[in-house]
Design a protein around this motif. Structure first.
Motif, PDB file in Angstrom:
ATOM      1  N   ALA B 212     -51.921 -52.473 -34.380  1.00 21.33           N
ATOM      2  CA  ALA B 212     -50.863 -51.565 -33.916  1.00 21.33           C
ATOM      3  C   ALA B 212     -50.069 -51.021 -35.096  1.00 21.33           C
ATOM      4  N   ARG B 214     -51.100 -50.678 -38.247  1.00 19.56           N
ATOM      5  CA  ARG B 214     -51.925 -49.700 -38.969  1.00 19.56           C
ATOM      6  C   ARG B 214     -51.976 -48.377 -38.212  1.00 19.56           C
ATOM      7  N   ALA B 215     -52.082 -48.468 -36.867  1.00 19.14           N
ATOM      8  CA  ALA B 215     -52.130 -47.234 -36.065  1.00 19.14           C
ATOM      9  C   ALA B 215     -50.835 -46.453 -36.226  1.00 19.14           C
ATOM     10  N   ALA B 216     -49.707 -47.147 -36.241  1.00 20.34           N
ATOM     11  CA  ALA B 216     -48.418 -46.463 -36.369  1.00 20.34           C
ATOM     12  C   ALA B 216     -48.303 -45.781 -37.731  1.00 20.34           C
ATOM     13  N   GLU B 218     -50.812 -44.414 -39.490  1.00 24.38           N
ATOM     14  CA  GLU B 218     -51.709 -43.283 -39.723  1.00 24.38           C
ATOM     15  C   GLU B 218     -51.242 -41.978 -39.104  1.00 24.38           C
TER      16      GLU B 218
END
Lengths: 240, 219
Positions: B212, B214-216, B218
């Motif tokens: 989560a 890492r997703a935030a 990118e």
């Protein structure tokens, strides 16, 4: 499967698939409901109330199937970054939530004459209620992320974590239930007579087609939103 | 190893009650406040309180676990600390796992302490209190894991506190069922199952939380 990652090819497919699924699904569901309402004899134990079964069972199946669709689409999105998979997961959440709510409502209406009360903390009822709250949470998260431009991997992670938890929630509620009260009447456990089974299968098929059609229609709408946004941004860039 | 120790020291300095920024003091006081208002709502009938008090402590623990979520990770992400750690080759999963342990250390044992005065307020006897304490010992790691997981998913979202509550409560149902269920059926495996679910959640949380974060980054 990867061929459909191209939105254009996907759109040309769903243009005719969506109305076909919706129309055939609505016809089949209407036939099954009419069949169940007027042509099926009353059940020996449940009497006339058995007729709600033909709405209740497809709703229960699609309520749970909706989260399965979210989980599969989320996994596909996280693993292959398939952009349409994220849209599919979001698109499946609303119909899944609606069918879960319909399942709870019809179960409650059925329970009133059969059990004498609107609500019992029966294992299956309770786990459907928790599932409904998982849908609320998923939709709230997906909407907040979409509104504030976050990553669509965030709701996908929640979808997968929820999918891991659903069987645990289900088992825990059954254990909890056996702790507090004897199992409620389980008429449904007895073998279903073919007279009931045939319209039930038609109803399940019909409502599943409706579900699929709604998911495709919502994916189209979400995709349209994204494309309109992109076009506006491009136009604004050209004007500047 | 030195990295883990440094991360843990930093986290503990912030998360232990009385640590910088209040730590987990407010959730513990909130927990006691919930235990206090319950008798006001149902009346001071000792029998009713004794029969339901253990469950109320569990509900209060769940609510207290949701309270600190919006500042558990968000500050470090906003200040770019996770980016710095990533540059140093420290994975998000490791940071989250350490944070999870520190969060539990600042929350679980102190909640078990606070449950002692709370048990007097809701009028449960010593035997039930022991079951509540054992249940909290088995269940609070799971609550902390759900907390970390939800905190990482709601980073940077407006109104994340209310959202975190909505997301965390359905996931916490099994912990509540088995933890509080062990009170009415001691010796039926409720405590063991609470521990099992806790361990599963603790195992999932660092990976889901790391993904989560890492997703935030990118988007």
């Amino acid at each position: 499967m990867h061929g459909f990652a191209n939105p254009k090819r996907f759109l040309s497919l769903v243009r005719w698939l969506t109305p076909t699924m919706l129309a055939s699904g609505l016809v089949l569901a209407a036939v099954a409901l009419a069949w169940g309402l007027w042509f099926v004899p009353p059940d020996r134990l449940m009497g006339e109330t058995v007729r709600i079964l033909f709405l209740h069972v497809p709703a229960a199946w699609l309520g749970m199937g909706g989260w399965a669709a979210i989980a599969v689409a989320s996994a596909a999105f996280l693993v292959w970054r398939h952009p349409l998979a994220a849209l599919a997961a979001r698109a499946a959440a609303v119909p899944g939530m609606v069918f879960t709510a319909v399942c709870l409502a019809t179960g409650s209406i059925w329970g009133r004459p059969t059990w004498g009360t609107w609500w019992v903390w029966d294992g299956r009822l309770t786990s459907m209620l928790v599932l409904l709250f998982l849908y609320f949470g998923y939709l709230a998260l997906a909407q907040a992320v979409a509104r504030e431009g976050g990553s669509s991997r965030i709701p996908a992670i929640f979808g997968l974590v929820g999918a891991i938890n659903i069987p645990i929630i289900n088992r825990s509620v059954v254990w909890w239930n056996s702790l507090h009260q004897p199992p409620s009447i389980t008429v449904g456990k007895s073998a279903i007579d073919p007279q009931f089974l045939a319209p039930l299968l038609v109803a399940v098929l019909g409502f599943s087609l409706v579900f699929g059609g709604v998911v495709l229609a919502r994916m189209r709408a979400l995709l349209g939103d994204i494309q309109a946004d992109a076009r506006l941004r491009r136009k604004a860039g050209e004007a500047a | 190893m030195r990295t883990i120790a440094a991360l843990l020291r930093r986290d503990l300095a912030r998360l232990l009650p009385g640590g910088r920024g209040g730590g987990m003091m407010l959730p513990l006081l909130f927990f006691l406040a919930v235990a206090m208002v319950y008798p006001f709502a149902v009346g001071p009938d000792a029998q009713l309180l004794a029969a339901t008090g253990g469950g109320v402590i569990w509900v209060a623990a769940l609510l207290a676990a949701i309270l600190p979520l919006d500042r558990l990770l968000a500050g470090d992400v906003e200040q770019g600390l996770f980016d710095q750690w990533a540059l140093r080759g420290i994975s998000e999963e490791l940071v989250i796992a350490v944070r999870l342990f520190a969060h539990w250390l600042g929350f679980g044992p102190f909640l078990m302490l606070a449950a002692v005065p709370a048990s007097a307020l809701v009028g449960i006897d010593g035997e039930t209190l022991l079951l509540v304490e054992l249940g909290l010992l088995a269940g609070t790691p799971g609550l902390a894991a759900i907390g970390i997981l939800i905190a990482s998913l709601t980073i940077g979202l407006r109104g994340s506190a209310a959202l975190a509550g909505l997301l965390a409560i359905p996931l916490a149902v099994p912990l509540l069922v088995f933890g509080a269920g062990a009170l009415s059926a001691p010796g039926e495996g409720g405590l063991a199952l609470t521990g099992a679910i806790s361990l599963l959640l603790v195992a999932i949380a660092p990976f889901a939380g790391g993904a989560a974060i890492r997703a935030a980054r990118e988007e």
